[in-house]
Design a protein around this motif. Structure first.
Motif, mmCIF file in Angstrom:
data_model
loop_
_atom_site.group_PDB
_atom_site.id
_atom_site.type_symbol
_atom_site.label_atom_id
_atom_site.label_comp_id
_atom_site.label_asym_id
_atom_site.label_seq_id
_atom_site.Cartn_x
_atom_site.Cartn_y
_atom_site.Cartn_z
ATOM 1 N N UNK A 105 1.376 7.146 14.403
ATOM 2 C CA UNK A 105 1.397 6.111 13.377
ATOM 3 C C UNK A 105 2.816 5.880 12.863
ATOM 4 N N UNK A 106 3.663 6.906 12.942
ATOM 5 C CA UNK A 106 5.063 6.773 12.516
ATOM 6 C C UNK A 106 5.928 6.106 13.569
ATOM 7 N N UNK A 107 5.341 5.804 14.746
ATOM 8 C CA UNK A 107 6.044 5.111 15.839
ATOM 9 C C UNK A 107 7.194 5.939 16.400
ATOM 10 N N UNK A 165 0.802 -1.233 0.000
ATOM 11 C CA UNK A 165 0.000 0.000 0.000
ATOM 12 C C UNK A 165 0.830 1.275 0.000
ATOM 13 N N UNK A 166 2.090 1.165 0.389
ATOM 14 C CA UNK A 166 2.939 2.356 0.450
ATOM 15 C C UNK A 166 3.027 3.029 -0.919
ATOM 16 N N UNK A 167 3.168 2.223 -1.962
ATOM 17 C CA UNK A 167 3.353 2.777 -3.302
ATOM 18 C C UNK A 167 2.089 3.490 -3.777
ATOM 19 N N UNK A 168 0.927 2.969 -3.402
ATOM 20 C CA UNK A 168 -0.320 3.639 -3.757
ATOM 21 C C UNK A 168 -0.503 4.907 -2.937
ATOM 22 N N UNK A 169 -0.190 4.832 -1.659
ATOM 23 C CA UNK A 169 -0.416 5.976 -0.769
ATOM 24 C C UNK A 169 0.468 7.159 -1.146
ATOM 25 N N UNK A 170 1.684 6.897 -1.591
ATOM 26 C CA UNK A 170 2.612 7.981 -1.913
ATOM 27 C C UNK A 170 2.111 8.800 -3.102
ATOM 28 N N UNK A 228 -3.083 3.428 4.204
ATOM 29 C CA UNK A 228 -2.290 3.314 5.416
ATOM 30 C C UNK A 228 -2.918 2.332 6.394
ATOM 31 N N UNK A 229 -4.243 2.272 6.418
ATOM 32 C CA UNK A 229 -4.928 1.313 7.283
ATOM 33 C C UNK A 229 -4.588 -0.115 6.873
ATOM 34 N N UNK A 230 -4.574 -0.378 5.565
ATOM 35 C CA UNK A 230 -4.178 -1.707 5.085
ATOM 36 C C UNK A 230 -2.750 -2.016 5.510
ATOM 37 N N UNK A 231 -1.888 -1.021 5.392
ATOM 38 C CA UNK A 231 -0.492 -1.176 5.793
ATOM 39 C C UNK A 231 -0.366 -1.566 7.268
ATOM 40 N N UNK A 232 -1.101 -0.902 8.137
ATOM 41 C CA UNK A 232 -1.025 -1.204 9.563
ATOM 42 C C UNK A 232 -1.636 -2.559 9.886
ATOM 43 N N UNK A 233 -2.679 -2.940 9.170
ATOM 44 C CA UNK A 233 -3.248 -4.273 9.356
ATOM 45 C C UNK A 233 -2.211 -5.349 9.031
ATOM 46 N N UNK A 234 -1.332 -5.051 8.070
ATOM 47 C CA UNK A 234 -0.289 -6.008 7.727
ATOM 48 C C UNK A 234 0.608 -6.331 8.906
ATOM 49 N N UNK A 235 0.979 -5.320 9.696
ATOM 50 C CA UNK A 235 1.791 -5.569 10.886
ATOM 51 C C UNK A 235 1.063 -6.519 11.837
ATOM 52 N N UNK A 236 -0.230 -6.303 12.024
ATOM 53 C CA UNK A 236 -0.997 -7.153 12.939
ATOM 54 C C UNK A 236 -1.064 -8.592 12.424
ATOM 55 N N UNK A 274 5.509 4.246 6.009
ATOM 56 C CA UNK A 274 4.423 4.833 6.804
ATOM 57 C C UNK A 274 4.772 6.267 7.179
ATOM 58 N N UNK A 275 5.992 6.482 7.591
ATOM 59 C CA UNK A 275 6.418 7.832 7.969
ATOM 60 C C UNK A 275 6.294 8.783 6.784
ATOM 61 N N UNK A 276 6.597 8.281 5.581
ATOM 62 C CA UNK A 276 6.524 9.131 4.393
ATOM 63 C C UNK A 276 5.091 9.530 4.070
ATOM 64 N N UNK A 277 4.182 8.509 3.995
ATOM 65 C CA UNK A 277 2.862 8.841 3.463
ATOM 66 C C UNK A 277 1.860 9.265 4.532
#
Length: 562
Positions: free
Chosen positions: A345-347, A251-256, A268-276, A383-386
């Motif tokens: 969100x950027x931790x 998702x990073x590439x789409x979000x940017x 970004x929500x999809x990205x964070x779900x990936x960590x979980x 995540x920090x970027x987008x």
């Protein structure tokens, strides 16, 4: 039991909200999650509620540490969301939000899969109303696609449940695994709502089309119930490690490159779900704790970011990054609160995202998933970027768009303030969250290794953004449409279907024409043969017929005796 099951209070409140107006309805909205949390606090740890239906035992309430944590989380999310929506005078949104939150609570406290399914479908039917409530053609179209996906997920889940019941005779909601077909069906149903890769488009399609207040609720419940169900039914399923790593990265590439800032947050929500999902796939106690803790923190900081962008949309009527900028001058409180969400969100250390995400990263290293750890590190930088930079930068800073509006109504600011305080409080005092996690694991997020690694990552990511932006290499905010997987079934497949149908219609037309010609020729032949003077219309003498009969009899006798 002297206390109500958690979902019941929200369902009753939805009825009360439908029958009241004005300040009385507002009081009902705010009081419901507060009383619900108090009710949950009163419930004994061994509380159960069940009854029989057609020789099936439906367990409406089962409390353990996993369900209890999600129960409190959903009460917090409901409180923040309902305060944020107090200025809205829309019965559909407010009643739907209460029913949606109640269904989510019913799902996490369900003790059997059939009860879970009932609330799973309840979430689908009530959440779609929050997309409809925007009452625009785009929202209507997105809501129809959203509802179709939700129904498909429900059908997969029900099929898996029925197969499980036939094989085992039990509907207990515990470890399911993927050793049987029903496990794969249930995993597919959960994966659909957890936005697995190639199954995620419904989320980034529908959430940005919902109302500014509705998106806050949508971001909190559906995907987190799916994460809860994965943690209960599929911990340690190694496939989820790689699925989650993919979710965290693509998702990073789409979000940017995305211009719609609420759609950026959806990616970004999809990205964070990936960590979980990675944490659930690893399956260790530390990893499960990390996945659940990150679900908790994500609901709050992602809700804060969606609320800040909802405030921008409410006040300006715009949400594209190319049309915004310079809002920090007249929306200073919203700007500051958005930055808190971006830091979380950027931790950043001392913010909530750091104390939960670092648990998953540590669990990946301890389980020897070094390659996955590197992917998660890349995803963290993205995540920090987008979300950490792009969202506040293009909304509130960047170029001056000339838009001059004030901060949103007080209730919206209060909701964002509550979320921001929680983001900081969890980051500063992580022990409070850790004590409520499913497993007792001694973990210290603030050691030298964790802090220095994260600070270095954030520093170099910030430098990369500045350098790319100054050199004109960072993707500009363009008013464009970016294609995702949903293009395949919204555009490509219908186009292919139309071509295939056109070919079939052409073949069908030719076959029909050939058949008509053949039939016409047969009719002409019959007409010719039976017409006056035709071969079959002539008079034949008796002697001739006797001769033919005798000849046929001779042939028959010859064939019979040879």
């Amino acid at each position: 039991m002297t206390a109500l099951p958690p979902f019941a209070l929200f369902y009753l409140a939805a009825l009360a909200a439908a029958l009241t107006r004005g300040h009385l309805r507002s009081a009902v909205l705010v009081a419901t999650p507060l009383l619900g949390a108090l009710n949950l606090w009163w419930l004994p740890v061994d509380a159960t509620l069940s009854h029989s239906l057609f020789n099936l035992s439906l367990e409406w309430l089962r409390i353990d540490r996993l369900s209890l944590l999600f129960g409190y989380l959903f009460h917090i999310a409901a409180l923040i969301g309902l305060i944020y929506a107090l200025h809205v005078r829309d019965t559909l949104q407010q009643v739907s939000a209460l029913l949606y939150a109640g269904s989510a609570l019913g799902a996490v406290f369900a003790g059997d899969l059939l009860t879970f399914f009932l609330f799973w479908e309840g979430m689908a039917l009530t959440s779609v109303c929050l997309v409809w409530a925007r009452r625009s053609p785009a929202a209507y179209s997105a809501s129809v696609r959203y509802l179709v996906i939700q129904i498909v997920s429900g059908l997969l889940l029900l099929t898996g449940i029925l197969l499980l019941w036939r094989n085992s005779g039990s509907l207990s909601f515990g470890l399911i695994g993927t050793s049987q077909v029903y496990g794969w069906l249930i995993l597919a149903a959960l994966g659909l709502k957890a936005a697995f890769p190639l199954l995620h488009s419904w989320l980034v399609d529908a959430y940005p089309e919902a109302t500014p207040t509705g998106t806050v609720f949508l971001s909190a419940f559906t995907t987190k119930v799916a994460i809860y169900a994965l943690a209960r039914g599929f911990p340690g399923t190694e496939l989820l490690v790689y699925v989650g790593a993919t979710m965290a990265c693509f998702p990073i590439f789409f979000a940017v490159v995305e211009n719609d800032l609420r759609r950026v947050l959806a990616y970004s929500l999809v990205n964070q779900l990936g960590f979980m999902v990675v944490g659930i796939g690893i399956g260790s106690q530390l990893a499960i704790n990390g996945a659940v803790a990150h679900a908790f923190t994500d609901v709050i900081f992602k809700g804060l970011l969606f609320m800040s962008m909802g405030a921008v949309l409410t006040m300006t009527g715009r949400i594209n990054g190319s049309e915004l900028g310079g809002l920090y001058k007249t929306m200073p409180r919203t700007t500051l609160l958005c930055i808190v969400g971006a830091a979380s969100i950027s931790a950043f250390p001392l913010f909530s995202g750091f104390v939960s995400k670092s648990m998953i990263m540590s669990a990946a290293l301890k389980a020897d998933y070094n390659g996955v750890w590197l992917l998660l590190l890349f995803a963290s930088a993205g995540v920090f970027h987008h979300a950490g930079i792009k969202i506040p930068y293009f909304a509130f800073f960047a170029h001056d768009s000339g838009i001059r509006v004030s901060d949103p109504p007080g209730n919206m600011q209060l909701a964002m303030l509550i979320a921001a305080v929680l983001c900081i409080a969890i980051g500063v005092f992580p022990g409070v969250l850790y004590s409520a996690l499913p497993f007792d694991v001694a973990y210290t997020p603030y050691d030298v290794t964790h802090v220095l690694t994260q600070l270095q990552l954030l520093l170099f990511s910030a430098l990369a953004f500045v350098w790319l932006n100054r050199r004109g290499l960072y993707p500009p905010e363009l008013n464009a449409v970016h294609l995702d997987v949903d293009w395949s079934y919204r555009r490509l497949l219908p186009a292919l279907a139309r071509r295939v149908i056109a070919v079939i219609e052409a073949i069908d037309q030719r076959l029909r024409q050939f058949g008509q010609r053949l039939l016409q020729q047969l009719l002409d032949l019959a007409r010719h043969l039976y017409s006056p003077g035709g071969v079959l219309s002539r008079d034949v003498g008796t002697g001739t017929m006797v001769l033919w009969v005798a000849l046929l009899l001779a042939v028959y006798l010859f064939l019979s005796f040879t």
